[in-house]
Enzyme design. Structure first.
Site, PDB file in Angstrom:
ATOM      1  N   TYR A  33       0.749  -1.325   0.086  1.00 53.40           N
ATOM      2  CA  TYR A  33      -0.081   0.104   0.046  1.00 53.40           C
ATOM      3  C   TYR A  33       0.749   1.279   0.061  1.00 53.40           C
ATOM      4  CZ  TYR A  33       0.884   0.651   5.117  1.00 53.40           C
ATOM      5  OH  TYR A  33       1.504   1.282   6.174  1.00 53.40           O
ATOM      6  N   ARG A  52       8.119   4.106  -4.854  1.00 56.15           N
ATOM      7  CA  ARG A  52       8.245   3.205  -3.724  1.00 56.15           C
ATOM      8  C   ARG A  52       7.235   1.956  -4.091  1.00 56.15           C
ATOM      9  NH1 ARG A  52       7.766   5.019   2.265  1.00 56.15           N
ATOM     10  NH2 ARG A  52       5.553   5.477   1.803  1.00 56.15           N
ATOM     11  N   ARG A 100      -7.868 -20.274  -2.072  1.00 54.13           N
ATOM     12  CA  ARG A 100      -6.840 -20.281  -1.001  1.00 54.13           C
ATOM     13  C   ARG A 100      -5.686 -21.158  -0.878  1.00 54.13           C
ATOM     14  NH1 ARG A 100      -5.231 -21.451   4.143  1.00 54.13           N
ATOM     15  NH2 ARG A 100      -4.159 -19.604   5.034  1.00 54.13           N
ATOM     16  N   HIS A 102      -1.301 -21.236  -0.313  1.00 57.24           N
ATOM     17  CA  HIS A 102      -0.187 -20.336  -0.163  1.00 57.24           C
ATOM     18  C   HIS A 102       0.643 -19.960  -1.183  1.00 57.24           C
ATOM     19  CE1 HIS A 102      -1.237 -21.607   3.855  1.00 57.24           C
ATOM     20  NE2 HIS A 102      -0.412 -20.529   4.707  1.00 57.24           N
ATOM     21  N   LYS A 149       6.433  -2.073   1.755  1.00 55.11           N
ATOM     22  CA  LYS A 149       5.316  -1.279   2.385  1.00 55.11           C
ATOM     23  C   LYS A 149       4.212  -2.214   2.410  1.00 55.11           C
ATOM     24  CE  LYS A 149       3.231   3.169   3.073  1.00 55.11           C
ATOM     25  NZ  LYS A 149       3.380   3.000   4.449  1.00 55.11           N
ATOM     26  N   GLU A 182      12.000   2.495  14.157  1.00 52.82           N
ATOM     27  CA  GLU A 182      11.096   3.236  13.637  1.00 52.82           C
ATOM     28  C   GLU A 182       9.727   3.348  14.424  1.00 52.82           C
ATOM     29  OE1 GLU A 182       9.838   2.679   9.657  1.00 52.82           O
ATOM     30  OE2 GLU A 182       9.960   0.515   9.888  1.00 52.82           O
ATOM     31  N   LEU A 207      11.237   1.415   7.074  1.00 49.76           N
ATOM     32  CA  LEU A 207      10.747   1.711   5.769  1.00 49.76           C
ATOM     33  C   LEU A 207      11.513   3.154   5.389  1.00 49.76           C
ATOM     34  CD1 LEU A 207       8.403   1.317   3.481  1.00 49.76           C
ATOM     35  CD2 LEU A 207       7.228   2.932   4.931  1.00 49.76           C
TER      36      LEU A 207
HETATM   37  N1  PDD Z   1       2.725   4.952   7.347  1.00 50.31           N
HETATM   38  N2  PDD Z   1       7.387   3.750   8.868  1.00 50.31           N
HETATM   39  C1  PDD Z   1       6.311   2.922   8.591  1.00 50.31           C
HETATM   40  C2  PDD Z   1       6.216   1.677   9.430  1.00 50.31           C
HETATM   41  C3  PDD Z   1       5.095   3.405   8.264  1.00 50.31           C
HETATM   42  O1  PDD Z   1       3.871   2.885   7.958  1.00 50.31           O
HETATM   43  C4  PDD Z   1       5.222   4.925   7.515  1.00 50.31           C
HETATM   44  C5  PDD Z   1       4.138   5.457   6.794  1.00 50.31           C
HETATM   45  C6  PDD Z   1       6.462   5.385   7.612  1.00 50.31           C
HETATM   46  C7  PDD Z   1       6.634   6.869   7.136  1.00 50.31           C
HETATM   47  O2  PDD Z   1       6.548   6.622   5.666  1.00 50.31           O
HETATM   48  P1  PDD Z   1       6.297   8.080   4.835  1.00 50.31           P
HETATM   49  O3  PDD Z   1       7.000   9.309   5.176  1.00 50.31           O
HETATM   50  O4  PDD Z   1       6.324   7.524   3.308  1.00 50.31           O
HETATM   51  O5  PDD Z   1       4.727   8.256   4.910  1.00 50.31           O
HETATM   52  C8  PDD Z   1       7.582   4.862   8.105  1.00 50.31           C
HETATM   53  C9  PDD Z   1       1.568   5.383   6.643  1.00 50.31           C
HETATM   54  C10 PDD Z   1       1.479   6.806   6.584  1.00 50.31           C
HETATM   55  C11 PDD Z   1       0.383   4.577   6.982  1.00 50.31           C
HETATM   56  O6  PDD Z   1       0.659   3.328   7.441  1.00 50.31           O
HETATM   57  O7  PDD Z   1      -0.465   5.254   7.369  1.00 50.31           O
END
Ligand code: PDD
Length: 286
Positions: A33, A52, A100, A102, A149, A182, A207
């Site tokens: 996403y 990304r 379904r 895997h 992501k 993070e 990320l």
């Molecule tokens: N989250 N780290 C994680 C685990 C994240 O899920 C996100 C973003 C970031 C920051 O990434 P960016 O600057 O590209 O938004 C770092 C989004 C906003 C969310 O899950 O809603």
């Protein structure tokens, strides 16, 4: 006005929007996403978010649901149909619908694409930034590929809930060596006593946030010193300032970690400056 979502080729009433029970996103979290900010009707940093997205899809060997041109049209259409001037657009791609099993479905199974958008009260967020937020720390129990992501966010969900139950707004993951990786949905930063910005290298454990990347541009152009390295929970607690970054929070000052005040216990000048200057370095799409 009803909210509208885009689901696999159709614009539908949000309340009725649904995917198949055998969508692999639903069954295996087999999808990725992006979340992109909308400011004054413009998509912010669309190019970087779509770059990304392409990378996430490549890493998981999911075929893109459509080319970038048409995808841009869908994003704008969803934003327009929901009359979002300020807010965010969410897009999700999964490996599609199949019985379904895997292992990957048969070649040619189309990826699923869902896009939604909603308004966000950025004025309220700005007010929040005047006060700052509290953060707790939790052990990082995620898989190694957090650079992708994916919608597999269970550890992040549990961490955010733990933060909420502790009266905090974010949880910072701490790895086995005691270093902060993070936040559950944000990147983590500190400012050292001598004014250096410190954030973990995106080589492992995090990320590569788009907001983080834009802050690197800002730092370079405004001659701020930046150090890309890991920092411990203890270093963070003794830092002059701390903050988080993400598309939805931009730069949000952190004033307390695990109950201990950071710096003066109020948002510091560096975090304020970065928040104010952020949009001067972001890319605004037409
Ligand atoms: N989250 N780290 C994680 C685990 C994240 O899920 C996100 C973003 C970031 C920051 O990434 P960016 O600057 O590209 O938004 C770092 C989004 C906003 C969310 O899950 O809603």
């Amino acid at each position: 006005m009803s909210r509208i979502a885009y689901v696999n080729g159709q614009y539908v009433i949000h309340a009725d929007a649904s995917v198949h029970v055998e969508d692999r996103g639903y069954q295996f979290a087999d999808g990725v996403y992006e979340v992109c900010e909308i400011r004054d009707g413009h998509l912010v940093d669309e190019r970087r978010h779509l770059d990304r997205l392409d990378r996430s899809l490549r890493e998981l060997r999911i075929d893109p649901p459509m080319d970038r041109g048409p995808l841009g049209v869908v994003l704008r259409e969803v934003v327009a149909r929901n009359r979002v001037r300020n807010g965010l657009v969410y897009l999700q791609v999964t490996r599609g619908v199949a019985r379904r099993d895997h292992a990957f479905p048969a070649a040619g199974t189309p990826a699923s694409l869902v896009v939604t958008a909603r308004s966000v009260n950025f004025a309220a967020s700005d007010k929040g930034a005047e006060v700052g937020i509290k953060v707790i720390t939790v052990p990082d129990n995620r898989w190694e590929r957090v650079d992708i992501k994916t919608v597999g966010l269970l550890p992040n969900v549990l961490a955010k809930q733990a933060a909420k139950e502790a009266g905090a707004k974010e949880a910072w993951f701490v790895d086995a060596s005691g270093h902060v990786t993070e936040g559950s949905s944000t990147n983590a930063w500190i400012v050292t006593a001598d004014g250096k910005l410190v954030t973990r290298s995106a080589e492992s454990g995090i990320l590569r946030g788009i907001t983080r990347t834009v802050l690197f541009d800002l730092a370079e152009k405004e001659q701020l010193r930046i150090e890309e390295r890991a920092f411990t929970r203890e270093e963070a607690m003794g830092a002059r300032e701390a903050f988080i970054s993400s598309a939805t929070n931009l730069v949000m000052p952190v004033v307390m970690i695990d109950g201990q005040a950071i710096g003066e216990g109020t948002p510091g000048p560096m975090s304020r400056r970065l928040r104010e200057r952020y949009h001067a370095y972001a890319e605004f799409s037409v």
